[in-house]
Design an enzyme around this catalytic site. Sequence first.
Site, PDB file in Angstrom:
ATOM      1  N   ASP A  79      23.717  -2.973  10.051  1.00  0.00           N
ATOM      2  CA  ASP A  79      24.056  -3.093  11.462  1.00  0.00           C
ATOM      3  C   ASP A  79      23.082  -2.258  12.308  1.00  0.00           C
ATOM      4  O   ASP A  79      21.880  -2.424  12.187  1.00  0.00           O
ATOM      5  CB  ASP A  79      25.531  -2.694  11.656  1.00  0.00           C
ATOM      6  CG  ASP A  79      26.043  -2.919  13.071  1.00  0.00           C
ATOM      7  OD1 ASP A  79      26.256  -4.081  13.445  1.00  0.00           O
ATOM      8  OD2 ASP A  79      26.218  -1.929  13.805  1.00  0.00           O
ATOM      9  N   TYR A 186      24.115   0.896  22.770  1.00  0.00           N
ATOM     10  CA  TYR A 186      23.959  -0.415  23.419  1.00  0.00           C
ATOM     11  C   TYR A 186      23.448  -0.250  24.849  1.00  0.00           C
ATOM     12  O   TYR A 186      22.595  -1.010  25.298  1.00  0.00           O
ATOM     13  CB  TYR A 186      25.301  -1.156  23.422  1.00  0.00           C
ATOM     14  CG  TYR A 186      25.770  -1.545  22.043  1.00  0.00           C
ATOM     15  CD1 TYR A 186      25.397  -2.755  21.465  1.00  0.00           C
ATOM     16  CD2 TYR A 186      26.591  -0.697  21.304  1.00  0.00           C
ATOM     17  CE1 TYR A 186      25.829  -3.117  20.203  1.00  0.00           C
ATOM     18  CE2 TYR A 186      27.032  -1.048  20.030  1.00  0.00           C
ATOM     19  CZ  TYR A 186      26.639  -2.260  19.491  1.00  0.00           C
ATOM     20  OH  TYR A 186      27.061  -2.614  18.224  1.00  0.00           O
ATOM     21  N   HIS A 245      30.583  -9.409   8.168  1.00  0.00           N
ATOM     22  CA  HIS A 245      29.555  -8.462   8.605  1.00  0.00           C
ATOM     23  C   HIS A 245      29.594  -7.171   7.796  1.00  0.00           C
ATOM     24  O   HIS A 245      28.569  -6.527   7.586  1.00  0.00           O
ATOM     25  CB  HIS A 245      29.801  -8.160  10.093  1.00  0.00           C
ATOM     26  CG  HIS A 245      28.848  -7.183  10.695  1.00  0.00           C
ATOM     27  ND1 HIS A 245      27.540  -7.502  10.988  1.00  0.00           N
ATOM     28  CD2 HIS A 245      29.018  -5.887  11.084  1.00  0.00           C
ATOM     29  CE1 HIS A 245      26.943  -6.447  11.526  1.00  0.00           C
ATOM     30  NE2 HIS A 245      27.815  -5.462  11.592  1.00  0.00           N
TER      31      HIS A 245
END
Length: 263
Positions: A79, A186, A245
């Site tokens: 990730d 982010y 994921h």
Amino acid sequence: GEGKLMLMLHGFPEFWYSWRHQIAEFAQDYHVVAIDMRGYNDSDKPESLFAYKISELIADVKGVINGLDYEDCILVAHDWGGAIAWNFAYEHPEMVEKLIVMNLPHPAKFIAGLKTWEQLQKSWYIFFFQIPFLPELIFQANNYQAIASTFIDMAIDKSAFSAEDLSAYKEAAAKPGALNAMINYYRANFNISPDNNEAKEYGVLNIPTLMIWGEEDTALGKELTYGTEEYVKDLKLKYIPNCSHWVQQEQPELVNQYMREFV
């Protein structure tokens, strides 16, 4: 363990614990170090947004390797850790003997993917995270239930996450300043035009690389892996069906097998 350094970089919203199934396995043959990334769990949590720029995160990895008195490592990442690992490998190729990335595409493929409607729909949360304060409030609500839901709702095999596992992730996210720091990854790296990071800037990586991909990833489409060989000279790609994921936690035995065959 002892020997060559195997450095593990986790993703969002995790901490070193996401490698719990790999640490003991590979500590038989390597010096395994699974860190809390900057801002996570017990690591420092600088307040400045710029402290979470990819350049700072890359510098952290270099600092860890050098701080442990190594010149290079086998770099294992998932990730967000994968995004950092790809970029670190380009910036410091001499410090990466082998690269293992799980469920995070090559940066050029991800940038291209974000220009498609299919991937934009899956990446809605990136835009949501740009909002000040609100994402943190939602994750905090109801005893950090959204943290637990991030794992359980995405997982195909729900039993891969015990109540103790989910509690560990909640506790890490609840540490003062952690949530803000985690989401700042982010905010610091996606509030710029993708044109600043055009795929053409990425050359061919000459590092033996293994990509492991849980096929049922609802955040990152499998199609983002297609064409990776254009950017990686020595690439092995392993898909794991019926897996989300959270690949190294949901299918640890298979992930460990693929890693061991590769290293």
